[in-house]
Write a protein that holds these residues in place. Sequence first.
Motif, PDB file in Angstrom:
ATOM      1  N   ALA A  14     -92.564  68.261  15.374  1.00  9.98           N
ATOM      2  CA  ALA A  14     -93.947  68.028  15.774  1.00  9.98           C
ATOM      3  C   ALA A  14     -94.854  69.149  15.274  1.00  9.98           C
ATOM      4  CB  ALA A  14     -94.054  67.922  17.296  1.00  9.98           C
ATOM      5  N   GLU A  15     -96.024  68.758  14.828  1.00  7.86           N
ATOM      6  CA  GLU A  15     -97.130  69.666  14.504  1.00  7.86           C
ATOM      7  C   GLU A  15     -96.766  70.717  13.464  1.00  7.86           C
ATOM      8  OE1 GLU A  15     -99.948  70.707  17.465  1.00  7.86           O
ATOM      9  OE2 GLU A  15     -99.040  69.417  18.974  1.00  7.86           O
ATOM     10  N   THR A  16     -96.317  70.243  12.312  1.00  6.54           N
ATOM     11  CA  THR A  16     -96.142  71.127  11.164  1.00  6.54           C
ATOM     12  C   THR A  16     -97.515  71.363  10.537  1.00  6.54           C
ATOM     13  OG1 THR A  16     -93.892  70.371  10.681  1.00  6.54           O
ATOM     14  CG2 THR A  16     -95.123  71.357   8.865  1.00  6.54           C
ATOM     15  N   ARG A  17     -97.967  72.594  10.543  1.00  3.73           N
ATOM     16  CA  ARG A  17     -99.279  72.921   9.993  1.00  3.73           C
ATOM     17  C   ARG A  17     -99.168  73.142   8.498  1.00  3.73           C
ATOM     18  NH1 ARG A  17    -103.163  72.597  10.224  1.00  3.73           N
ATOM     19  NH2 ARG A  17    -104.508  74.273  10.916  1.00  3.73           N
ATOM     20  N   LEU A  18     -99.991  72.435   7.754  1.00  3.78           N
ATOM     21  CA  LEU A  18     -99.949  72.459   6.298  1.00  3.78           C
ATOM     22  C   LEU A  18    -101.359  72.618   5.750  1.00  3.78           C
ATOM     23  CD1 LEU A  18     -98.849  71.840   3.395  1.00  3.78           C
ATOM     24  CD2 LEU A  18     -99.085  69.417   3.979  1.00  3.78           C
ATOM     25  N   VAL A  19    -101.551  73.633   4.941  1.00  9.04           N
ATOM     26  CA  VAL A  19    -102.806  73.806   4.218  1.00  9.04           C
ATOM     27  C   VAL A  19    -102.486  73.807   2.729  1.00  9.04           C
ATOM     28  CG1 VAL A  19    -104.759  75.327   3.743  1.00  9.04           C
ATOM     29  CG2 VAL A  19    -103.893  75.106   6.080  1.00  9.04           C
ATOM     30  N   ARG A  20    -103.100  72.894   1.992  1.00 10.87           N
ATOM     31  CA  ARG A  20    -102.866  72.803   0.548  1.00 10.87           C
ATOM     32  C   ARG A  20    -104.160  73.052  -0.210  1.00 10.87           C
ATOM     33  NH1 ARG A  20    -102.454  69.620  -4.156  1.00 10.87           N
ATOM     34  NH2 ARG A  20    -100.450  69.926  -5.226  1.00 10.87           N
ATOM     35  N   VAL A  21    -104.093  73.920  -1.190  1.00 14.73           N
ATOM     36  CA  VAL A  21    -105.241  74.238  -2.035  1.00 14.73           C
ATOM     37  C   VAL A  21    -104.979  73.682  -3.429  1.00 14.73           C
ATOM     38  CG1 VAL A  21    -106.689  76.051  -3.016  1.00 14.73           C
ATOM     39  CG2 VAL A  21    -105.681  76.352  -0.733  1.00 14.73           C
ATOM     40  N   GLU A  22    -105.852  72.809  -3.888  1.00 19.38           N
ATOM     41  CA  GLU A  22    -105.795  72.306  -5.257  1.00 19.38           C
ATOM     42  C   GLU A  22    -106.774  73.116  -6.087  1.00 19.38           C
ATOM     43  OE1 GLU A  22    -105.950  68.006  -5.730  1.00 19.38           O
ATOM     44  OE2 GLU A  22    -105.514  67.802  -3.584  1.00 19.38           O
ATOM     45  N   ARG A  23    -106.225  73.903  -7.013  1.00 16.42           N
ATOM     46  CA  ARG A  23    -107.042  74.792  -7.825  1.00 16.42           C
ATOM     47  C   ARG A  23    -107.696  74.002  -8.966  1.00 16.42           C
ATOM     48  NH1 ARG A  23    -107.084  79.328  -4.548  1.00 16.42           N
ATOM     49  NH2 ARG A  23    -104.962  79.655  -3.725  1.00 16.42           N
ATOM     50  N   GLY A  24    -108.959  74.290  -9.221  1.00 17.35           N
ATOM     51  CA  GLY A  24    -109.652  73.603 -10.300  1.00 17.35           C
ATOM     52  C   GLY A  24    -110.716  74.478 -10.919  1.00 17.35           C
ATOM     53  N   ALA A  25    -110.994  74.235 -12.181  1.00 14.46           N
ATOM     54  CA  ALA A  25    -112.000  75.030 -12.874  1.00 14.46           C
ATOM     55  C   ALA A  25    -113.382  74.851 -12.262  1.00 14.46           C
ATOM     56  CB  ALA A  25    -112.019  74.637 -14.361  1.00 14.46           C
ATOM     57  N   ASP A  26    -113.616  73.685 -11.651  1.00 11.71           N
ATOM     58  CA  ASP A  26    -114.918  73.410 -11.048  1.00 11.71           C
ATOM     59  C   ASP A  26    -114.937  73.696  -9.551  1.00 11.71           C
ATOM     60  OD1 ASP A  26    -115.886  72.532 -13.512  1.00 11.71           O
ATOM     61  OD2 ASP A  26    -115.131  70.500 -13.161  1.00 11.71           O
ATOM     62  N   GLY A  27    -113.921  74.383  -9.055  1.00  9.13           N
ATOM     63  CA  GLY A  27    -113.849  74.699  -7.631  1.00  9.13           C
ATOM     64  C   GLY A  27    -112.581  74.157  -7.010  1.00  9.13           C
ATOM     65  N   ASP A  28    -112.222  74.701  -5.882  1.00  8.03           N
ATOM     66  CA  ASP A  28    -110.990  74.329  -5.206  1.00  8.03           C
ATOM     67  C   ASP A  28    -111.222  73.188  -4.218  1.00  8.03           C
ATOM     68  OD1 ASP A  28    -109.806  76.368  -6.580  1.00  8.03           O
ATOM     69  OD2 ASP A  28    -109.882  77.809  -4.929  1.00  8.03           O
ATOM     70  N   ARG A  29    -110.139  72.457  -3.935  1.00  6.28           N
ATOM     71  CA  ARG A  29    -110.150  71.418  -2.902  1.00  6.28           C
ATOM     72  C   ARG A  29    -109.171  71.828  -1.814  1.00  6.28           C
ATOM     73  NH1 ARG A  29    -106.899  66.629  -2.247  1.00  6.28           N
ATOM     74  NH2 ARG A  29    -107.925  65.103  -0.885  1.00  6.28           N
ATOM     75  N   LEU A  30    -109.634  71.846  -0.565  1.00  7.16           N
ATOM     76  CA  LEU A  30    -108.833  72.322   0.567  1.00  7.16           C
ATOM     77  C   LEU A  30    -108.443  71.150   1.457  1.00  7.16           C
ATOM     78  CD1 LEU A  30    -107.821  74.972   2.002  1.00  7.16           C
ATOM     79  CD2 LEU A  30    -109.910  74.830   3.375  1.00  7.16           C
ATOM     80  N   THR A  31    -107.153  71.017   1.740  1.00  7.03           N
ATOM     81  CA  THR A  31    -106.647  69.985   2.652  1.00  7.03           C
ATOM     82  C   THR A  31    -105.895  70.672   3.788  1.00  7.03           C
ATOM     83  OG1 THR A  31    -106.394  68.425   0.811  1.00  7.03           O
ATOM     84  CG2 THR A  31    -105.241  67.907   2.855  1.00  7.03           C
ATOM     85  N   ASP A  32    -106.322  70.410   5.030  1.00  2.88           N
ATOM     86  CA  ASP A  32    -105.780  71.075   6.211  1.00  2.88           C
ATOM     87  C   ASP A  32    -105.213  70.005   7.144  1.00  2.88           C
ATOM     88  OD1 ASP A  32    -105.200  72.659   8.386  1.00  2.88           O
ATOM     89  OD2 ASP A  32    -107.223  73.456   8.637  1.00  2.88           O
ATOM     90  N   LEU A  33    -103.869  70.008   7.320  1.00  3.72           N
ATOM     91  CA  LEU A  33    -103.212  68.927   8.054  1.00  3.72           C
ATOM     92  C   LEU A  33    -102.338  69.450   9.180  1.00  3.72           C
ATOM     93  CD1 LEU A  33    -101.885  66.760   5.055  1.00  3.72           C
ATOM     94  CD2 LEU A  33    -104.121  66.654   6.167  1.00  3.72           C
ATOM     95  N   ASN A  34    -102.123  68.577  10.166  1.00  2.21           N
ATOM     96  CA  ASN A  34    -101.149  68.780  11.234  1.00  2.21           C
ATOM     97  C   ASN A  34    -100.231  67.553  11.220  1.00  2.21           C
ATOM     98  OD1 ASN A  34     -99.959  70.080  13.434  1.00  2.21           O
ATOM     99  ND2 ASN A  34    -101.217  68.980  14.912  1.00  2.21           N
ATOM    100  N   VAL A  35     -98.958  67.728  10.833  1.00  2.00           N
ATOM    101  CA  VAL A  35     -98.047  66.612  10.567  1.00  2.00           C
ATOM    102  C   VAL A  35     -96.935  66.575  11.618  1.00  2.00           C
ATOM    103  CG1 VAL A  35     -96.527  65.545   8.856  1.00  2.00           C
ATOM    104  CG2 VAL A  35     -98.498  66.904   8.105  1.00  2.00           C
ATOM    105  N   SER A  36     -96.756  65.405  12.234  1.00  2.00           N
ATOM    106  CA  SER A  36     -95.680  65.217  13.215  1.00  2.00           C
ATOM    107  C   SER A  36     -94.779  64.069  12.762  1.00  2.00           C
ATOM    108  CB  SER A  36     -96.245  64.904  14.605  1.00  2.00           C
ATOM    109  OG  SER A  36     -96.921  66.032  15.139  1.00  2.00           O
ATOM    110  N   VAL A  37     -93.464  64.313  12.824  1.00  2.00           N
ATOM    111  CA  VAL A  37     -92.459  63.335  12.400  1.00  2.00           C
ATOM    112  C   VAL A  37     -91.590  62.969  13.591  1.00  2.00           C
ATOM    113  CG1 VAL A  37     -90.461  62.934  10.895  1.00  2.00           C
ATOM    114  CG2 VAL A  37     -92.421  64.277  10.054  1.00  2.00           C
ATOM    115  N   ALA A  38     -91.265  61.694  13.745  1.00  2.00           N
ATOM    116  CA  ALA A  38     -90.304  61.234  14.752  1.00  2.00           C
ATOM    117  C   ALA A  38     -89.376  60.216  14.096  1.00  2.00           C
ATOM    118  CB  ALA A  38     -91.011  60.610  15.955  1.00  2.00           C
ATOM    119  N   LEU A  39     -88.075  60.339  14.362  1.00  2.00           N
ATOM    120  CA  LEU A  39     -87.067  59.484  13.745  1.00  2.00           C
ATOM    121  C   LEU A  39     -86.248  58.767  14.806  1.00  2.00           C
ATOM    122  CD1 LEU A  39     -85.738  61.998  11.040  1.00  2.00           C
ATOM    123  CD2 LEU A  39     -87.664  60.402  10.851  1.00  2.00           C
TER     124      LEU A  39
END
Length: 285
Positions: A14-39
């Motif tokens: 539960a609640e895996t915190r993930l921040v992903r930065v996509e680097r780009g010449a025209d600026g970065d893109r920031l994605t901020d997630l909270n991921v929960s898995v149940a099986l």
Amino acid sequence: MPTFELGPNQYGKAETRLVRVERGADGDRLTDLNVSVALRGDLAASHLTGDNAAVLPTDTQKNTVYAFAREFGVASIEAFAARLAEHFVASQPSIHEARVAIQQYPWQSVDGRHSFRREGGEVRTATVHHGPHGTQVASGIGGLVLLKTTDSEFHGYLKDRYTTLPETRDRILATSVDATWRCVEGFTDPRPAREALVEAFADTYSYALQQTLFAMGSRVLERCPDVVEVKLSLPNRHHFLVDLAPFGLDNPNEVYYAADRPYGLIEGVVRRDGAAVPEEVAWTF
């Protein structure tokens, strides 16, 4: 001697915190997630005898979230959740069903390049359930705070010896919207649904928050033909007029006390006539 059996069960990270930065010449893109898995699957032995042969460690699930973010990126939270859910079922014979729920926290660029500010409390949500009956996707938003200063009444309700709430023909109506919607198939752009929720709240003259809930859900179905049902949870953020008479002042609906608890909680589902609800949609954490 009494006997017992194991009922429905599930486990996950539960609640895996993930921040992903996509680097780009025209600026970065920031994605901020909270991921929960149940099986779910053939997991009884781990409960009954402590045999973990069929158990994929929750730490492995966490690592998979990070690895998939690097390998595949996050085009949308629905697509990312679906990829994870399908992977867990396809890669492990003991796992028959997977549910992945994601919250996305919005950030806004302040310089067009590398600096960002966090936007309010509203979050995007997606829950994907993958199992024997296919893949079900529920998109949504949480923490969308709305308020109208008038065009809301509340009267004509039941009263008994414990009722002290006065009837009102003019009140503040405020709520923090948690909404999820289910499509016929695939994903849908969340923006029209969000706009429909906000517009219906604003232009509905409300005699009850229940009435507003139905109007909001109906507006989403009208605007989004691929959506078959909308589930809404609307806490009533009460605003009470302050009695200023002890200070020799009147209060013509201008000064309020904003109470955070207790609060009324209005919940409901608005769906198209005859819309089938898959059994797995009811599966919750």
